[in-house]
Each structure stands twice: as C-alpha cells, then as structure tokens.
Design a protein around this motif. Sequence first.
Motif, PDB file in Angstrom:
ATOM      1  N   SER A  24       0.827  -1.591   0.318  1.00 47.57           N
ATOM      2  CA  SER A  24      -0.545  -0.088  -0.452  1.00 47.57           C
ATOM      3  C   SER A  24       0.832   1.128  -0.394  1.00 47.57           C
ATOM      4  O   SER A  24       1.945   1.304   0.083  1.00 47.57           O
ATOM      5  CB  SER A  24      -0.620   0.348   1.317  1.00 47.57           C
ATOM      6  N   TRP A  63       3.373  -5.966   5.945  1.00 49.17           N
ATOM      7  CA  TRP A  63       2.563  -4.864   5.545  1.00 49.17           C
ATOM      8  C   TRP A  63       4.059  -4.061   4.565  1.00 49.17           C
ATOM      9  O   TRP A  63       5.118  -3.602   5.372  1.00 49.17           O
ATOM     10  CB  TRP A  63       1.886  -3.654   6.925  1.00 49.17           C
ATOM     11  N   ALA A  65       5.751  -0.591   2.818  1.00 49.39           N
ATOM     12  CA  ALA A  65       4.592   1.107   2.232  1.00 49.39           C
ATOM     13  C   ALA A  65       5.371   1.657   1.725  1.00 49.39           C
ATOM     14  O   ALA A  65       6.474   1.624   2.034  1.00 49.39           O
ATOM     15  CB  ALA A  65       3.389   1.303   3.528  1.00 49.39           C
TER      16      ALA A  65
END
Length: 73
Positions: A24, A63, A65
């Motif tokens: 993301s 995650w 990012a």
Amino acid sequence: MPNLNKIQGFIRSSLSKTRFVVVSNREPYVHSFSKTGEIQSSKPTSGMASALYPILQAVRGIWIAHGTGEADA
C-alpha cells in the motif's frame, strides 16, 4: 460489539495457512525525528491502516508501504 479476542481467534484459525500481505501507499506507522534526533513513531489517521493492522498482527502478516515520514528512509 463482539469480543476482540474472539475476532482475533477467528481470524487466526481462518487465515492460519495463508500469508497475508498488504502492499500500500499507506503505512500503519509514520516515523519522524524528535528534537534530540531520536526516531519516534506515530499512527496515521488512515482508515485502511486502522482496519487492516489488527488483522496483520493476528496472523503475523507483512505490511509493505511507501514511507511518508521524514525518518522512514
């Protein structure tokens, strides 16, 4: 409101054999420098981060990012 432990248990049992990865442009933590030069972290006000981070913690996900904080580099 459902019990958080029950929800985390359900997520762990449902996703235990999968690898949960979020890629993301939003991150669950932003890193910045304090006045003394130490790195501090803070949570952004992103709804996506607030919603997905507890799931990632429950299943030990990853995650990835784009870092927007001055100390993220």
